[in-house]
Design an enzyme around this catalytic site. Structure first.
Site, PDB file in Angstrom:
ATOM      1  CG  HIS A  77      -2.275   0.596   0.958  1.00  0.00           C
ATOM      2  ND1 HIS A  77      -2.439   1.700   0.154  1.00  0.00           N
ATOM      3  CD2 HIS A  77      -3.517   0.245   1.365  1.00  0.00           C
ATOM      4  CE1 HIS A  77      -3.726   2.020   0.095  1.00  0.00           C
ATOM      5  NE2 HIS A  77      -4.403   1.139   0.819  1.00  0.00           N
ATOM      6  CG  ASP A 114      -3.366   4.571  -3.012  1.00  0.00           C
ATOM      7  OD1 ASP A 114      -2.608   4.199  -2.088  1.00  0.00           O
ATOM      8  OD2 ASP A 114      -3.391   5.731  -3.459  1.00  0.00           O
TER       9      ASP A 114
END
Lengths: 329, 617
Positions: free
Chosen positions: B590, B594
């Protein structure tokens, strides 16, 4: 193979070499007629009687003792000059440093000085002018070889090698070892090479680099520490010049900790030299600064308790090792 | 393979000018090497006979890969685990890059030498292998040995292999005992005539200098203290730097010159570190990322040996607490940190780091280094406790240790997110049948996995963030699209690497994967077989598994879990139809991407697989 004392090992080497080579001769102060003979400390009783025409008493004239030996050596003999204690070499320092050590160099090897200077080095309950340790001084002179046996076997083997060596060899004995240290000594032809160090004990935790009397003290310390689970590896240099650090370096690559243990003064002692050389060659293997256990920087006191406080013994080695193992260095 | 320029990482063998068996004079050209810039002739640096050609003409290999061997006539080259070839063809070029690797002679062991015996050395079993552990000696000293007979087992982080004797004779001496780890090429024993004399102890030789250069371990390199410190700070591998000081010592000036040339070629506003990184060859690790705050800021006070050990154990000293005087980090602290795993650096360049996890990237790839302070510890207390009654205690193998350390670290430090999608595989499966039919004669089979690998590479082209690594203050995009394929092996998991997948056909991929996997399984992995991947796939579909939710293989940006294709009722245009559905799970970092990007990326893979002709066009 018999278990004999350090002094008896010296006597054995002298006797064997004098029998082997008629050019081996010896002179010194009070070595024939004083007390019962065989050096003031009774190191080689009976030997002067066996070789009456090759072992001589001299006047109190150390410069002469060394000077005559240099001449005899240059003339083809293999003389052994005995100086009663290392402290008395001071008056013969010019002969040793400027003459014995320099001939081969100045005459391009045409002139050799195959002599041995035998002398007890270190403390002897005799106060500030008679209880000094000069091993670092001798070891700093190019042209000399310097050996310091710690065990009877090395005492014999190094003396025989020294007598056969073509360079002047300073053979440093120790009063505290003469009659107190016993060990197994090979009979007959036993030669310990000059310039080769020796492991006196193997261990994994900490490397002790030492020689002479302090090798004996370090072995005692190792016994004590072993009970607490600390395994010392003891490297006995045996020869201080030329110095063989290969075992010390091999050992530090295993243990990563080093203490140099010497009897002489800390300032200008060999501990500094050894520490410097080792960090140059094994810096990345050091887990702690190289520590030194050495004599205190003071003239030797005469009082026994103060003398003891000045000199390093096994308990000092034990303390230093424990401190290092506890990461206090 | 010579390094003929600062930024050369691989080269192609254009043409061998000699045949095997040909006599060669020192200085005579032996082989032509082609780079993207030039073609040069490489001269032999020794006279002898061309004994072996390891890399045939037309093949591209990373620099420093042995491409052939020169030796005495009659000498043989053992091909199996390649124990230190007689004289890898080395090179002189007039371009004289700062980095000319020299072949390493066997490292003499300080303790003892056998005169006349043939040394058995720690073999280099892979491009990135720098050291190995003697697992066990299969022979005792004094045992007679036939040529080709296995004498010792060598354990690396990846595998255990048996090393065969190059000569017949007697095992004269065991220099390195079982359980000890030594650099490759170190003499571990001697085989020879039973009457050979064991020589007296020889003066010790420094060992560190001989360690090969996969990891940044600047200990032992001939460099001044200040140069070493600068190199450590800048993550420059000193083994690849040419020194101009006395006896080739690397000086501060050499490092400064290197930095200057690096920054010239680097993008305008690059920092010192990334400038170096850009100039690839010198650098093999990127700065450390600080998730939690470091324990030590400023200069790290550590003993020299602690530093050396930290490099070996991949412990981050900025995160290690020192217990020595004035907080100095001593070796014990490094060992504790390594055991606790609290400050372990992901070592991209270390062969020590393998499983599901990429080891050494080939030269230009700069992997991120992720470190962390707090993470789930692998219960060291439990590990140390004696086994309970009724419990069998089995020490971890190296590969298990590595898997444990690396995956604990990945899961503990990398914020994973997960995106799944279902792929209708009917078209792809049908196409695969056709392709395999046409390849039957050649004995090549394209697997479902190959289709997914290819689709992933093409999707990465569209979404290059999945080809990036997280480097603390930057994302580092890689040029090559190399895909890792997780392979189950006895004893653990390995990730093999399929290189430049975007440029390869399905046929090439189908031909390559089983060969690489077999090589690696047998412990005969070659340069490039392991490491350097940018993204990994893990396929457990063959076990009927439908959902595979994997853990990221650092330093990748993500990993794709591939399930089985299962015939499933699917509603299409209001009708229930039967389709072969395959589940894809993306686990992604992450910090790099995203969820929306991940979802699009997986959707692109799905689109490609559902329109499979895109994979062959």
């Amino acid at each position: 193979m018999a278990e004999i004392t350090y002094a008896q090992a010296i006597a054995q080497a002298l006797r064997e070499e004098m029998k082997r080579d008629p050019n081996v001769v010896m002179w010194g102060e009070d070595i024939v007629n004083y007390n019962k003979g065989g050096s003031p400390y009774g190191v080689y009783r009976g030997l002067p009687q066996e070789f009456p025409d090759r072992i001589f008493d001299t006047p109190i004239a150390e410069e002469g003792i060394i000077g005559i030996a240099i001449g005899a050596a240059m003339g083809g003999m293999r003389p052994i000059a005995e100086i009663m204690t290392v402290n008395f070499t001071l008056v013969a320092w010019d002969q040793i440093v400027n003459h014995a050590a320099k001939q081969a160099h100045m005459f391009n090897g045409q002139m050799k000085v195959p002599m041995v200077i035998r002398t007890p080095n270190g403390f002897g309950r005799t106060g500030s002018t008679h209880s000094q340790n000069f091993d670092a001084w001798f070891a700093s002179i190019p042209g000399l070889k310097v050996v310091v046996p710690s065990s009877p076997a090395d005492a014999k083997g190094l003396l025989k090698s020294a007598i056969r060596d073509d360079d002047p060899v300073v053979y440093l004995e120790h009063l505290a070892l003469y009659h107190r240290v016993k060990g197994v000594v090979p009979d007959g032809e036993h030669l310990t090479p000059i310039g080769v160090a020796d492991y006196k004990r193997r261990g994994k935790d900490l490397t002790i680099v030492t020689w002479g009397r302090m090798a004996v003290e370090s072995l005692k310390a190792a016994d004590t520490l072993a009970k607490e689970g600390i395994e010392l590896e003891i490297v006995d240099l045996r020869t201080l010049r030329p110095m063989d650090l290969s075992l010390a370096l091999e050992s530090v690559r295993k243990t990563h900790r080093v203490i140099v243990v010497e009897e002489g003064w800390r300032v200008g002692g060999l501990g500094g030299e050894i520490a410097a050389s080792m960090q140059e060659q094994a810096f990345n293997d050091l887990d702690a600064p190289i520590a030194r256990v050495a004599g205190l920087d003071v003239p030797m006191p005469y009082a026994e308790n103060l003398e003891r406080a000045t000199l390093p013994f096994a308990e000092d080695v034990v303390m230093a090792c424990k401190a290092m193992m506890a990461n206090k260095y | 393979m010579p390094k003929m320029g600062f930024d050369m990482t691989e080269g192609t063998v254009a043409n061998w000018l000699k045949n095997i068996g040909d006599a060669i004079q020192k200085g005579e050209p032996v082989v032509e090497i082609e780079t993207d810039k030039t073609t040069i002739q490489v001269e032999a640096d020794t006279s002898g006979v061309l004994l072996a050609i390891a890399v045939p003409a037309g093949e591209k290999v990373p620099v420093n890969t042995p491409i052939g061997s020169i030796g005495a006539a009659g000498e043989t080259v053992v091909s199996a685990p390649l124990p230190a070839p007689p004289a890898p063809v080395a090179v002189v070029t007039e371009q004289a890059a700062p980095v000319i690797p020299t072949p390493q002679p066997p490292i003499p062991n300080p303790q003892s030498e056998v005169k006349g015996g043939t040394p058995v050395t720690m073999p280099k079993m892979g491009f990135d292998m720098t050291e190995g552990t003697v697992g066990s000696w299969l022979k005792n000293v004094g045992d007679s040995i036939k040529k080709g007979e296995a004498i010792v087992e060598i354990e690396t982080d990846k595998t255990t292999i048996q090393v065969e004797s190059e000569t017949a004779g007697t095992l004269l001496q065991i220099v390195v005992a079982a359980g000890e780890k030594v650099p490759v090429n170190t003499v571990i024993g001697y085989v020879g005539d039973a009457n050979t004399v064991v020589a007296a102890p020889a003066p010790s030789a420094p060992v560190a200098a001989a360690a090969p250069a996969a990891v940044i371990d600047n200990a032992g390199v001939n460099a001044t203290p200040i140069a070493r410190r600068m190199a450590d700070e800048l993550k420059i591998d000193l083994k690849k730097v040419k020194g101009t000081g006395p006896e080739g010592r690397i000086t501060k000036g050499d490092i400064e010159a290197l930095m200057e040339s690096a920054s010239v070629s680097a993008p305008q506003n690059a920092t010192v570190t990334s400038a170096t990184v850009t100039s690839a060859a010198v650098v093999s690790a990127a700065p450390i990322v600080s998730s939690p705050a470091p324990v030590n800021t400023g200069r790290v006070i550590a003993s020299p040996y602690a530093k050396k050990l930290a490099a070996e154990l991949a412990v981050d000293l900025t995160r290690t607490k020192g217990t020595g005087p004035e907080g100095r980090i001593v070796a014990e602290d490094v060992k504790s940190a390594a055991v606790a795993g609290t400050s372990v650096i992901a070592k991209p360049a270390a062969p020590a780091v393998v499983p599901v996890i990429a080891p050494t990237p080939a030269a230009p790839i700069v992997a991120p280094v992720v470190a962390q302070a707090a993470q789930p510890k692998p219960a060291p207390a439990a590990a140390a406790a004696p086994a309970l009654a009724g419990t069998r205690r089995e020490p971890l193998t190296k590969i298990r240790q590595t898997i444990a350390a690396r995956l604990t670290q990945s899961k503990g430090t990398v914020p994973h997110y997960y995106v799944a999608n279902s792929v209708e595989m009917d078209a792809a499966l049908a196409m695969r049948v056709q392709i395999n039919e046409s390849l039957k004669a050649e004995g090549i089979k394209v697997s479902v996995n190959d289709l997914v690998v290819r689709a992933t590479a093409l999707a990465i082209k569209k979404y290059p963030k999945f080809n990036a690594t997280f480097a603390g203050d930057a994302l580092e995009y890689r040029e090559a699209i190399n895909i890792g394929v997780a392979v189950a092996m006895e004893g653990g998991l390995l990730v093999i690497t399929v290189r430049d997948v975007d440029k390869k056909t399905l046929k090439q991929i189908g031909a390559e994967v089983p060969v690489i996997a077999a090589r690696v399984r047998e412990g005969k992995g070659q340069a490039g077989d392991l490491g350097g991947q940018t993204f990994t796939t893990s396929n457990l579909g063959m076990y009927g598994t439908e959902d595979v939710i994997p853990i990221i293989n650092q330093p990748d940006s993500g990993i794709l879990g591939i399930g089985n294709s299962v015939q499933t009722p699917v509603v299409k245009d209001g009708q229930i139809v039967i389709r072969s559905m395959m589940k894809l799970w993306l686990a992604a970092d992450h910090r790099i991407t995203d969820g929306a990007e991940g979802a699009q990326f997986v959707a692109e893979i799905k689109r490609l697989l559902e329109n499979p002709w895109a994979l062959v066009l």
